[in-house]
Design a protein around this motif. Structure first.
Motif, mmCIF file in Angstrom:
data_model
loop_
_atom_site.group_PDB
_atom_site.id
_atom_site.type_symbol
_atom_site.label_atom_id
_atom_site.label_comp_id
_atom_site.label_asym_id
_atom_site.label_seq_id
_atom_site.Cartn_x
_atom_site.Cartn_y
_atom_site.Cartn_z
ATOM 1 N N ARG A 1 -9.482 -21.071 53.050
ATOM 2 C CA ARG A 1 -8.875 -21.469 51.767
ATOM 3 C C ARG A 1 -9.733 -22.503 51.050
ATOM 4 N N GLU A 2 -10.286 -23.440 51.815
ATOM 5 C CA GLU A 2 -11.125 -24.458 51.185
ATOM 6 C C GLU A 2 -12.387 -23.853 50.585
ATOM 7 N N GLU A 3 -12.998 -22.918 51.293
ATOM 8 C CA GLU A 3 -14.205 -22.279 50.774
ATOM 9 C C GLU A 3 -13.894 -21.439 49.536
ATOM 10 N N ILE A 4 -12.771 -20.724 49.556
ATOM 11 C CA ILE A 4 -12.383 -19.934 48.381
ATOM 12 C C ILE A 4 -12.101 -20.857 47.204
ATOM 13 N N ARG B 1 -4.783 -17.706 55.679
ATOM 14 C CA ARG B 1 -4.003 -18.793 56.275
ATOM 15 C C ARG B 1 -4.874 -19.845 56.937
ATOM 16 N N LYS B 2 -6.119 -19.526 57.170
ATOM 17 C CA LYS B 2 -7.034 -20.469 57.809
ATOM 18 C C LYS B 2 -7.470 -21.513 56.778
ATOM 19 N N GLY C 1 -5.174 -3.816 55.382
ATOM 20 C CA GLY C 1 -6.098 -4.693 54.683
ATOM 21 C C GLY C 1 -5.385 -5.884 54.064
ATOM 22 N N SER C 2 -4.212 -5.642 53.476
ATOM 23 C CA SER C 2 -3.420 -6.736 52.889
ATOM 24 C C SER C 2 -2.955 -7.704 53.969
ATOM 25 N N MET C 3 -2.502 -7.152 55.099
ATOM 26 C CA MET C 3 -2.058 -8.008 56.203
ATOM 27 C C MET C 3 -3.219 -8.840 56.746
#
Length: 170
Positions: A114-117, A109-110, A100-102
């Motif tokens: 990242r932008e949505e988060i 990395r996408k 799950g962590s991996m």
């Protein structure tokens, strides 16, 4: 890069590098202070996990025999059940946590993710306010340095935008 470009445009690269050094050293001090403030809650969380695991693997199974054949309250039954599940399926839990962590690292990395988060974090009560203030502060400081370096306002604003790490704020 922007400070060096500003220094080149007016011929005072030394002053620009000095200002950039001052900005970066103060930014590093703030980051170190934030990291030291976060260290205590992280340590407490790790100790909490360790305590729950010790209780689940050693303490609860040792006292479980005292309650055999008795009608247990719901919460006690739940605690014993969770202890049994953790003890029986610890390897599966470890594998799920690892993979799950991996997967989470791969997913984060996408750039779009990242932008949505980042966009969603801006709506959180305390975190969003902190992110907004830190970004505005960084823009103002960078803009000030670039304008002192002799760049035009339009060029300084364009270069200041690059100093923001949060993709949703750009």
């Amino acid at each position: 890069r922007a400070c060096v470009e500003a220094g080149e445009s007016i011929g005072s690269i030394g002053d620009s590098v000095f200002r950039m050094n001052t900005l970066l050293s103060s930014k590093m001090k703030v980051q170190q202070k934030i990291l030291s403030l976060l260290l205590y809650p992280i340590m407490l969380f790790c100790l909490l996990i360790a305590a729950v695991l010790i209780l689940s693997f050693f303490v609860i199974p040792s006292i479980e025999g005292l309650f055999e054949g008795k009608d247990l309250p719901t919460f006690t039954y739940l605690v014993f059940s969770v202890s049994h599940i953790l003890k029986e399926y610890w390897l599966l839990g470890l594998l799920l946590l690892t993979f799950g962590s991996m997967g989470l690292v791969f997913f984060l990395r996408k750039p779009k993710v990242r932008e949505e988060i980042s966009r969603q974090l801006l709506h959180w009560p305390l975190i969003g306010h902190f992110l907004l203030l830190s970004s505005v502060s960084l823009i103002a400081t960078t803009l000030s340095l670039l304008l002192q370096g002799g760049l035009t306002l339009v060029k300084a604003l364009e270069l200041s935008k690059e100093s923001i790490a949060n993709p949703a704020m750009k």
